[in-house]
Design an enzyme around this catalytic site. Structure first.
Site, PDB file in Angstrom:
ATOM      1  N   SER A 186      37.229  46.365  31.685  1.00 37.19           N
ATOM      2  CA  SER A 186      36.359  45.207  32.251  1.00 37.19           C
ATOM      3  C   SER A 186      35.167  45.526  33.130  1.00 37.19           C
ATOM      4  O   SER A 186      34.256  44.727  33.428  1.00 37.19           O
ATOM      5  CB  SER A 186      37.505  44.234  32.969  1.00 37.19           C
ATOM      6  OG  SER A 186      38.001  45.034  34.202  1.00 37.19           O
ATOM      7  N   ASP A 187      35.164  46.507  33.571  1.00 32.55           N
ATOM      8  CA  ASP A 187      34.057  46.986  34.635  1.00 32.55           C
ATOM      9  C   ASP A 187      34.048  48.658  34.657  1.00 32.55           C
ATOM     10  O   ASP A 187      34.883  49.123  34.127  1.00 32.55           O
ATOM     11  CB  ASP A 187      34.407  46.558  36.021  1.00 32.55           C
ATOM     12  CG  ASP A 187      35.680  46.881  36.658  1.00 32.55           C
ATOM     13  OD1 ASP A 187      36.681  45.958  36.679  1.00 32.55           O
ATOM     14  OD2 ASP A 187      35.892  48.044  36.977  1.00 32.55           O
ATOM     15  N   ARG A 221      52.550  46.661  29.555  1.00 31.77           N
ATOM     16  CA  ARG A 221      51.453  46.226  30.423  1.00 31.77           C
ATOM     17  C   ARG A 221      50.125  45.702  29.620  1.00 31.77           C
ATOM     18  O   ARG A 221      49.628  46.650  28.850  1.00 31.77           O
ATOM     19  CB  ARG A 221      51.038  46.813  31.496  1.00 31.77           C
ATOM     20  CG  ARG A 221      49.780  46.822  32.289  1.00 31.77           C
ATOM     21  CD  ARG A 221      49.641  47.263  33.726  1.00 31.77           C
ATOM     22  NE  ARG A 221      48.556  47.444  34.063  1.00 31.77           N
ATOM     23  CZ  ARG A 221      47.490  46.269  34.370  1.00 31.77           C
ATOM     24  NH1 ARG A 221      48.021  45.139  34.609  1.00 31.77           N
ATOM     25  NH2 ARG A 221      46.448  46.651  34.788  1.00 31.77           N
ATOM     26  N   ILE A 222      49.565  44.513  29.647  1.00 31.36           N
ATOM     27  CA  ILE A 222      48.286  44.211  29.129  1.00 31.36           C
ATOM     28  C   ILE A 222      47.323  43.943  30.299  1.00 31.36           C
ATOM     29  O   ILE A 222      47.638  42.849  30.838  1.00 31.36           O
ATOM     30  CB  ILE A 222      48.489  43.116  28.078  1.00 31.36           C
ATOM     31  CG1 ILE A 222      49.324  41.939  28.542  1.00 31.36           C
ATOM     32  CG2 ILE A 222      49.160  43.609  26.696  1.00 31.36           C
ATOM     33  CD1 ILE A 222      49.274  40.743  27.571  1.00 31.36           C
ATOM     34  N   SER A 281      43.407  44.637  32.564  1.00 37.97           N
ATOM     35  CA  SER A 281      42.063  45.317  32.554  1.00 37.97           C
ATOM     36  C   SER A 281      42.185  46.651  33.393  1.00 37.97           C
ATOM     37  O   SER A 281      43.012  46.687  34.302  1.00 37.97           O
ATOM     38  CB  SER A 281      41.174  44.406  33.286  1.00 37.97           C
ATOM     39  OG  SER A 281      41.606  43.887  34.520  1.00 37.97           O
ATOM     40  N   GLU A 300      48.789  49.426  38.099  1.00 42.63           N
ATOM     41  CA  GLU A 300      50.142  49.163  37.918  1.00 42.63           C
ATOM     42  C   GLU A 300      50.895  50.099  37.083  1.00 42.63           C
ATOM     43  O   GLU A 300      52.135  50.281  37.236  1.00 42.63           O
ATOM     44  CB  GLU A 300      50.374  47.724  37.248  1.00 42.63           C
ATOM     45  CG  GLU A 300      50.025  46.670  38.107  1.00 42.63           C
ATOM     46  CD  GLU A 300      48.455  46.164  38.255  1.00 42.63           C
ATOM     47  OE1 GLU A 300      47.674  46.765  37.436  1.00 42.63           O
ATOM     48  OE2 GLU A 300      47.977  45.487  39.121  1.00 42.63           O
ATOM     49  N   ARG A 307      46.534  34.588  32.508  1.00 42.44           N
ATOM     50  CA  ARG A 307      46.620  35.146  31.384  1.00 42.44           C
ATOM     51  C   ARG A 307      47.778  35.112  30.495  1.00 42.44           C
ATOM     52  O   ARG A 307      47.944  35.427  29.190  1.00 42.44           O
ATOM     53  CB  ARG A 307      45.993  36.506  31.707  1.00 42.44           C
ATOM     54  CG  ARG A 307      45.182  37.101  30.269  1.00 42.44           C
ATOM     55  CD  ARG A 307      44.614  38.394  30.561  1.00 42.44           C
ATOM     56  NE  ARG A 307      43.375  38.115  31.357  1.00 42.44           N
ATOM     57  CZ  ARG A 307      42.954  38.954  32.484  1.00 42.44           C
ATOM     58  NH1 ARG A 307      43.345  40.362  32.535  1.00 42.44           N
ATOM     59  NH2 ARG A 307      42.014  38.968  32.954  1.00 42.44           N
ATOM     60  N   ARG A 341      35.405  37.688  28.047  1.00 39.40           N
ATOM     61  CA  ARG A 341      36.799  38.248  28.446  1.00 39.40           C
ATOM     62  C   ARG A 341      37.905  37.821  27.399  1.00 39.40           C
ATOM     63  O   ARG A 341      38.815  38.616  27.151  1.00 39.40           O
ATOM     64  CB  ARG A 341      37.336  37.735  29.958  1.00 39.40           C
ATOM     65  CG  ARG A 341      36.520  38.712  30.968  1.00 39.40           C
ATOM     66  CD  ARG A 341      36.775  38.167  32.311  1.00 39.40           C
ATOM     67  NE  ARG A 341      36.056  39.110  32.988  1.00 39.40           N
ATOM     68  CZ  ARG A 341      36.700  39.809  34.038  1.00 39.40           C
ATOM     69  NH1 ARG A 341      38.108  39.882  34.290  1.00 39.40           N
ATOM     70  NH2 ARG A 341      35.914  40.578  34.827  1.00 39.40           N
ATOM     71  N   GLY A 365      48.533  41.080  34.350  1.00 41.77           N
ATOM     72  CA  GLY A 365      48.689  40.971  35.973  1.00 41.77           C
ATOM     73  C   GLY A 365      48.885  39.527  36.614  1.00 41.77           C
ATOM     74  O   GLY A 365      49.362  39.098  37.341  1.00 41.77           O
ATOM     75  N   ARG A 390      56.942  31.021  42.306  1.00 38.93           N
ATOM     76  CA  ARG A 390      55.659  31.719  43.163  1.00 38.93           C
ATOM     77  C   ARG A 390      54.514  31.526  42.219  1.00 38.93           C
ATOM     78  O   ARG A 390      53.221  32.274  42.204  1.00 38.93           O
ATOM     79  CB  ARG A 390      55.980  32.872  43.303  1.00 38.93           C
ATOM     80  CG  ARG A 390      56.747  33.222  44.699  1.00 38.93           C
ATOM     81  CD  ARG A 390      57.097  34.781  45.093  1.00 38.93           C
ATOM     82  NE  ARG A 390      58.072  34.815  46.080  1.00 38.93           N
ATOM     83  CZ  ARG A 390      57.721  35.153  47.212  1.00 38.93           C
ATOM     84  NH1 ARG A 390      56.494  35.597  47.575  1.00 38.93           N
ATOM     85  NH2 ARG A 390      58.800  35.168  48.209  1.00 38.93           N
ATOM     86  N   GLU A 442      38.192  53.094  49.951  1.00 37.50           N
ATOM     87  CA  GLU A 442      37.076  53.666  50.958  1.00 37.50           C
ATOM     88  C   GLU A 442      37.075  55.234  50.638  1.00 37.50           C
ATOM     89  O   GLU A 442      36.368  55.916  51.552  1.00 37.50           O
ATOM     90  CB  GLU A 442      37.814  53.619  52.457  1.00 37.50           C
ATOM     91  CG  GLU A 442      37.966  52.106  52.912  1.00 37.50           C
ATOM     92  CD  GLU A 442      36.270  51.574  53.305  1.00 37.50           C
ATOM     93  OE1 GLU A 442      35.495  52.393  53.696  1.00 37.50           O
ATOM     94  OE2 GLU A 442      36.321  50.356  53.004  1.00 37.50           O
TER      95      GLU A 442
HETATM   96  N1  HPA Z   1      39.716  49.461  40.386  1.00 41.28           N
HETATM   97  C1  HPA Z   1      41.038  49.091  40.308  1.00 41.28           C
HETATM   98  N2  HPA Z   1      41.657  48.064  39.311  1.00 41.28           N
HETATM   99  C2  HPA Z   1      40.792  47.703  38.346  1.00 41.28           C
HETATM  100  C3  HPA Z   1      39.543  47.946  38.483  1.00 41.28           C
HETATM  101  C4  HPA Z   1      39.205  48.872  39.212  1.00 41.28           C
HETATM  102  O1  HPA Z   1      37.790  49.058  39.206  1.00 41.28           O
HETATM  103  N3  HPA Z   1      38.993  47.002  37.175  1.00 41.28           N
HETATM  104  C5  HPA Z   1      40.239  46.427  36.864  1.00 41.28           C
HETATM  105  N4  HPA Z   1      41.332  46.970  37.407  1.00 41.28           N
END
Ligand code: HPA
Length: 239
Positions: A203-204, A87-88, A90, A181, A24, A217, A20, A43, A162
């Site tokens: 990543s989270d 696609r690579i 997170s 994506e 990167r 990362r 994305g 862009r 939301e």
């Molecule tokens: N939500 C949507 N896209 C993401 C997230 C997430 O928590 N983490 C990385 N890409």
């Protein structure tokens, strides 16, 4: 040249990795490819072509979200002849067994909507990964000992959601992670008869609220790039 990609005809390889983040793309190209050349900076959405084990590869930023990815993937496939798109990226983990830094191979991608919704109308099309890429990526990750999960993911339209009930619903239906994506990449690959896969690093985490420290990362994302390259060129060895 297309509207969004400034590369000359022939500058884009048949195999394209799609992070994305354009920075990167630069990092992955400089780290993993030889003879790297910048082929797009329209862009600021950087794209590089180089070689990996002698094979031509392009790494092109896709931007965030399905509408942005759709622009790049359409032009790469229709105008530049891309045949393998990986696609690579997170993702956010959605299951307790999915840990930060683990890699997810997205077998399918659920969504509320995609840019293809208007085309499919009443059809609930099931976007899925290319099997040859999926099985090769699985083999590559296993050989490397990378903690791996294979299954369904959720391609969301919004990062700041939301509707917490939707995440809960996904979690209850065994969805491994959320990103923004893959579903449209799989739709486009099916439409144009090309191969696609999403290889994602966690990543989270939506349950534990953990996040990968910025310093970690690069190393974590490196495994994902290697898995993607090995999957694309299954059976091609060094030297
Ligand atoms: N939500 C949507 N896209 C993401 C997230 C997430 O928590 N983490 C990385 N890409």
């Amino acid at each position: 040249m297309t509207i969004h990609i400034g590369a000359n005809p022939g500058d884009i390889a048949e195999t394209v990795l799609l992070p994305g983040d354009p920075y990167r793309a630069r990092w992955a190209a400089e780290t993993f490819l030889d003879d790297v050349k910048l082929v797009n900076d329209v862009r600021g959405m950087l794209g590089y072509t180089g070689t990996w084990r002698g094979q031509p590869v392009t790494i092109q930023g896709s931007g965030m979200g399905m509408p942005s990815l759709s622009i790049y993937a359409n032009e790469l496939i229709r105008d530049y002849g891309a045949r393998t798109l990986i696609r690579i990226g997170s993702c956010g983990g959605m299951q307790p067994q999915v840990k930060i830094r683990d890699v997810i191979l997205a077998m399918t991608a659920s969504s509320i909507s995609t840019p293809s919704r208007g085309i499919f109308r009443e059809l609930n099309f099931a976007p899925c990964a290319d099997w040859s890429l999926l099985s090769a990526a699985h083999a590559a990750a296993t050989v490397r000992g990378v903690p791996l999960h294979v299954g369904g993911i959720y391609s969301a339209d919004v990062f700041y959601d939301e509707r917490p009930d939707l995440n809960e619903l996904m979690i209850r239906h065994s969805i491994l992670g959320v990103e923004m994506e893959a579903a449209e990449l799989y739709n486009l690959a099916a439409r144009h008869g090309v191969r696609a896969l999403a290889v994602l690093t966690v990543s989270d985490h939506l349950i534990t609220q953990e996040a990968l420290p910025a310093s970690d990362r690069e190393k974590s994302f490196g495994s994902m790039v290697q898995i993607a390259l090995e999957a694309a060129f299954e059976g091609v060895h060094d030297g």
